[in-house]
Each structure stands twice: as structure tokens, then as C-alpha cells.
Design a protein around this motif. Structure first.
Motif, PDB file in Angstrom:
ATOM      1  N   LEU A   1       4.368  15.801  -2.200  1.00  0.00           N
ATOM      2  CA  LEU A   1       5.691  15.329  -1.801  1.00  0.00           C
ATOM      3  C   LEU A   1       6.577  16.516  -1.449  1.00  0.00           C
ATOM      4  CD1 LEU A   1       6.325  12.693  -4.590  1.00  0.00           C
ATOM      5  CD2 LEU A   1       6.193  12.191  -2.152  1.00  0.00           C
ATOM      6  N   THR A   2       7.374  16.380  -0.413  1.00  0.00           N
ATOM      7  CA  THR A   2       8.396  17.370  -0.107  1.00  0.00           C
ATOM      8  C   THR A   2       9.570  17.123  -1.056  1.00  0.00           C
ATOM      9  OG1 THR A   2       9.476  15.942   1.513  1.00  0.00           O
ATOM     10  CG2 THR A   2       7.737  17.426   2.346  1.00  0.00           C
ATOM     11  N   PRO A   3      10.479  18.080  -1.198  1.00  0.00           N
ATOM     12  CA  PRO A   3      11.637  17.824  -2.070  1.00  0.00           C
ATOM     13  C   PRO A   3      12.414  16.561  -1.672  1.00  0.00           C
ATOM     14  CG  PRO A   3      11.471  20.154  -1.610  1.00  0.00           C
ATOM     15  CD  PRO A   3      10.449  19.473  -0.730  1.00  0.00           C
ATOM     16  N   SER A   4      12.675  16.382  -0.390  1.00  0.00           N
ATOM     17  CA  SER A   4      13.396  15.171   0.026  1.00  0.00           C
ATOM     18  C   SER A   4      12.513  13.935  -0.120  1.00  0.00           C
ATOM     19  CB  SER A   4      13.905  15.305   1.463  1.00  0.00           C
ATOM     20  OG  SER A   4      12.826  15.459   2.362  1.00  0.00           O
ATOM     21  N   GLY A   5      11.223  14.088   0.102  1.00  0.00           N
ATOM     22  CA  GLY A   5      10.294  12.976  -0.060  1.00  0.00           C
ATOM     23  C   GLY A   5      10.229  12.505  -1.503  1.00  0.00           C
ATOM     24  N   ARG A   6      10.305  13.442  -2.427  1.00  0.00           N
ATOM     25  CA  ARG A   6      10.294  13.091  -3.846  1.00  0.00           C
ATOM     26  C   ARG A   6      11.521  12.251  -4.199  1.00  0.00           C
ATOM     27  NH1 ARG A   6      13.250  14.416  -7.334  1.00  0.00           N
ATOM     28  NH2 ARG A   6      12.933  14.206  -9.522  1.00  0.00           N
ATOM     29  N   VAL A   7      12.676  12.672  -3.715  1.00  0.00           N
ATOM     30  CA  VAL A   7      13.909  11.927  -3.975  1.00  0.00           C
ATOM     31  C   VAL A   7      13.805  10.524  -3.376  1.00  0.00           C
ATOM     32  CG1 VAL A   7      16.389  11.825  -3.450  1.00  0.00           C
ATOM     33  CG2 VAL A   7      15.343  13.994  -4.153  1.00  0.00           C
ATOM     34  N   GLU A   8      13.357  10.440  -2.129  1.00  0.00           N
ATOM     35  CA  GLU A   8      13.221   9.151  -1.449  1.00  0.00           C
ATOM     36  C   GLU A   8      12.200   8.258  -2.163  1.00  0.00           C
ATOM     37  OE1 GLU A   8      14.911   7.972   1.085  1.00  0.00           O
ATOM     38  OE2 GLU A   8      15.866   9.737   1.943  1.00  0.00           O
ATOM     39  N   ALA A   9      11.067   8.847  -2.558  1.00  0.00           N
ATOM     40  CA  ALA A   9       9.998   8.072  -3.210  1.00  0.00           C
ATOM     41  C   ALA A   9      10.457   7.515  -4.547  1.00  0.00           C
ATOM     42  CB  ALA A   9       8.754   8.941  -3.392  1.00  0.00           C
ATOM     43  N   VAL A  10      11.094   8.350  -5.356  1.00  0.00           N
ATOM     44  CA  VAL A  10      11.562   7.895  -6.673  1.00  0.00           C
ATOM     45  C   VAL A  10      12.609   6.792  -6.508  1.00  0.00           C
ATOM     46  CG1 VAL A  10      12.833   8.610  -8.748  1.00  0.00           C
ATOM     47  CG2 VAL A  10      10.960  10.017  -7.879  1.00  0.00           C
TER      48      VAL A  10
ATOM     49  N   PRO B   1       0.809  -1.222   0.000  1.00  0.00           N
ATOM     50  CA  PRO B   1       0.000   0.000   0.000  1.00  0.00           C
ATOM     51  C   PRO B   1       0.844   1.274   0.000  1.00  0.00           C
ATOM     52  CG  PRO B   1      -0.947  -1.574   1.525  1.00  0.00           C
ATOM     53  CD  PRO B   1       0.380  -2.147   1.064  1.00  0.00           C
ATOM     54  N   LEU B   2       1.963   1.257   0.715  1.00  0.00           N
ATOM     55  CA  LEU B   2       2.828   2.437   0.732  1.00  0.00           C
ATOM     56  C   LEU B   2       3.377   2.711  -0.665  1.00  0.00           C
ATOM     57  CD1 LEU B   2       5.058   3.875   3.288  1.00  0.00           C
ATOM     58  CD2 LEU B   2       6.240   3.130   1.236  1.00  0.00           C
ATOM     59  N   LEU B   3       3.835   1.666  -1.338  1.00  0.00           N
ATOM     60  CA  LEU B   3       4.361   1.834  -2.697  1.00  0.00           C
ATOM     61  C   LEU B   3       3.273   2.315  -3.652  1.00  0.00           C
ATOM     62  CD1 LEU B   3       6.610  -1.357  -2.848  1.00  0.00           C
ATOM     63  CD2 LEU B   3       7.371   1.009  -2.532  1.00  0.00           C
ATOM     64  N   ASP B   4       2.052   1.796  -3.496  1.00  0.00           N
ATOM     65  CA  ASP B   4       0.931   2.241  -4.337  1.00  0.00           C
ATOM     66  C   ASP B   4       0.680   3.738  -4.163  1.00  0.00           C
ATOM     67  OD1 ASP B   4       0.569  -0.414  -5.108  1.00  0.00           O
ATOM     68  OD2 ASP B   4      -1.169  -0.726  -3.801  1.00  0.00           O
ATOM     69  N   VAL B   5       0.637   4.182  -2.908  1.00  0.00           N
ATOM     70  CA  VAL B   5       0.383   5.603  -2.623  1.00  0.00           C
ATOM     71  C   VAL B   5       1.528   6.460  -3.166  1.00  0.00           C
ATOM     72  CG1 VAL B   5       0.169   7.314  -0.758  1.00  0.00           C
ATOM     73  CG2 VAL B   5      -1.149   5.171  -0.669  1.00  0.00           C
ATOM     74  N   LEU B   6       2.756   6.005  -3.005  1.00  0.00           N
ATOM     75  CA  LEU B   6       3.893   6.772  -3.531  1.00  0.00           C
ATOM     76  C   LEU B   6       3.820   6.913  -5.044  1.00  0.00           C
ATOM     77  CD1 LEU B   6       6.917   5.538  -1.383  1.00  0.00           C
ATOM     78  CD2 LEU B   6       5.762   7.766  -1.287  1.00  0.00           C
ATOM     79  N   GLU B   7       3.390   5.870  -5.740  1.00  0.00           N
ATOM     80  CA  GLU B   7       3.253   5.982  -7.198  1.00  0.00           C
ATOM     81  C   GLU B   7       2.283   7.102  -7.566  1.00  0.00           C
ATOM     82  OE1 GLU B   7       2.179   2.030  -8.502  1.00  0.00           O
ATOM     83  OE2 GLU B   7       4.259   1.557  -8.958  1.00  0.00           O
ATOM     84  N   VAL B   8       1.163   7.182  -6.855  1.00  0.00           N
ATOM     85  CA  VAL B   8       0.178   8.230  -7.125  1.00  0.00           C
ATOM     86  C   VAL B   8       0.769   9.597  -6.815  1.00  0.00           C
ATOM     87  CG1 VAL B   8      -2.056   9.175  -6.411  1.00  0.00           C
ATOM     88  CG2 VAL B   8      -1.802   6.719  -6.771  1.00  0.00           C
ATOM     89  N   LEU B   9       1.467   9.722  -5.693  1.00  0.00           N
ATOM     90  CA  LEU B   9       2.034  11.014  -5.303  1.00  0.00           C
ATOM     91  C   LEU B   9       3.142  11.471  -6.244  1.00  0.00           C
ATOM     92  CD1 LEU B   9       2.054  10.498  -1.446  1.00  0.00           C
ATOM     93  CD2 LEU B   9       0.596  12.071  -2.741  1.00  0.00           C
ATOM     94  N   VAL B  10       3.965  10.547  -6.723  1.00  0.00           N
ATOM     95  CA  VAL B  10       5.021  10.911  -7.684  1.00  0.00           C
ATOM     96  C   VAL B  10       4.386  11.366  -8.998  1.00  0.00           C
ATOM     97  CG1 VAL B  10       6.933  10.015  -9.088  1.00  0.00           C
ATOM     98  CG2 VAL B  10       6.837   9.516  -6.640  1.00  0.00           C
ATOM     99  N   ALA B  11       3.381  10.635  -9.469  1.00  0.00           N
ATOM    100  CA  ALA B  11       2.700  11.035 -10.710  1.00  0.00           C
ATOM    101  C   ALA B  11       2.040  12.404 -10.540  1.00  0.00           C
ATOM    102  CB  ALA B  11       1.667   9.982 -11.097  1.00  0.00           C
ATOM    103  N   ALA B  12       1.434  12.647  -9.388  1.00  0.00           N
ATOM    104  CA  ALA B  12       0.802  13.947  -9.131  1.00  0.00           C
ATOM    105  C   ALA B  12       1.846  15.056  -9.094  1.00  0.00           C
ATOM    106  CB  ALA B  12       0.018  13.901  -7.817  1.00  0.00           C
ATOM    107  N   PHE B  13       3.000  14.775  -8.495  1.00  0.00           N
ATOM    108  CA  PHE B  13       4.086  15.754  -8.432  1.00  0.00           C
ATOM    109  C   PHE B  13       4.514  16.170  -9.838  1.00  0.00           C
ATOM    110  CE2 PHE B  13       8.430  17.194  -8.128  1.00  0.00           C
ATOM    111  CZ  PHE B  13       8.439  17.962  -6.976  1.00  0.00           C
ATOM    112  N   ARG B  14       4.645  15.178 -10.716  1.00  0.00           N
ATOM    113  CA  ARG B  14       5.035  15.457 -12.106  1.00  0.00           C
ATOM    114  C   ARG B  14       4.058  16.393 -12.790  1.00  0.00           C
ATOM    115  NH1 ARG B  14       4.203  11.147 -15.250  1.00  0.00           N
ATOM    116  NH2 ARG B  14       4.857  12.413 -16.976  1.00  0.00           N
TER     117      ARG B  14
END
Length: 111
Positions: free
Chosen positions: A78-87, A10-23
Motif C-alpha cells: 500500500l502507498t501512504p495515501s492508499g493505506r489511508v483510503e483502504a482503512v 473482491p476489492l474489499l477482500d484484497v484490501l483487507e489482505v494488503l492492510v494486514a500485510a502493511f501492519r
């Protein structure tokens, strides 16, 4: 830090959505994330809470006019550091779906 950094599906699923939204320079709200990942509210909101504790995301409440009677929505980014960590995490755990599949460069690949 109160909780461990347990990495779950579930965490990975949510991160995928947040990274796509960030883009796309978007800030999805909880219900949108729930629908995108196909998971229950308690699961998604638990993940969002964990990501906020880690400093990977920030959440902001929308402002409603006084005459609106619906509940306010909380938007996540995503925060800037969160984006790096998520990707980096998505590239490691879901290499065919994360990283470059989301249009993000892999760690060390720039940006």
C-alpha cells in the motif's frame, strides 16, 4: 483515470489482505493474496491492476539470481495515501472486519 472506482467484494477482500500485510511490514505477492482471499487469479490480478491505477498500491518485481529458473514474483505494498483510503473504505464497508478489527485506527482516530 481510465476506470471508475467501482467498489466490489473482491476489492474489499484484497484490501483487507494488503492492510494486514502493511501492519506486519510485509509485501505479499499475487499468489499469496489469491490464496488468502480464496478468489481466482484473474479476479485478484484485476483488482491489483485497478488499485495500481488508482495509486493505492505499488508493485515491485523480485530480483532472481541468473541460475534460478522459476518465474519472478510481483510484490505489492500500500502507498501512504492508499493505506489511508483502504482503512477508511474498510471501516465504512466492513466495520466489523476492517478498521480497528485489523488493528488500524479509524479515520480521524490518529496515526
Amino acid at each position: 483515470m481510465g476506470r471508475s472506482r467501482r467498489i466490489t467484494g473482491p476489492l474489499l477482500d484484497v484490501l483487507e489482505v494488503l492492510v494486514a500485510a502493511f501492519r506486519q511490514d510485509e509485501e505479499p505477492h499475487g499468489w499469496t493474496i489469491m490464496k488468502a482471499v480464496g478468489r481466482s487469479g484473474p479476479t485478484v490480478y484485476g483488482v491489483l491492476e485497478r488499485l495500481e491505477e488508482w495509486g493505492w498500491i505499488t508493485g515491485t518485481w523480485e530480483e532472481l539470481p541468473a541460475d534460478e529458473s522459476r518465474p519472478r514474483r510481483r510484490f505489492y505494498r500500500l502507498t501512504p495515501s492508499g493505506r489511508v483510503e483502504a482503512v477508511a473504505l474498510l471501516a465504512e464497508r466492513r466495520p466489523t472486519r476492517g478498521g480497528t478489527a485489523l488493528g488500524e485506527p479509524l479515520p480521524g482516530g490518529g496515526w
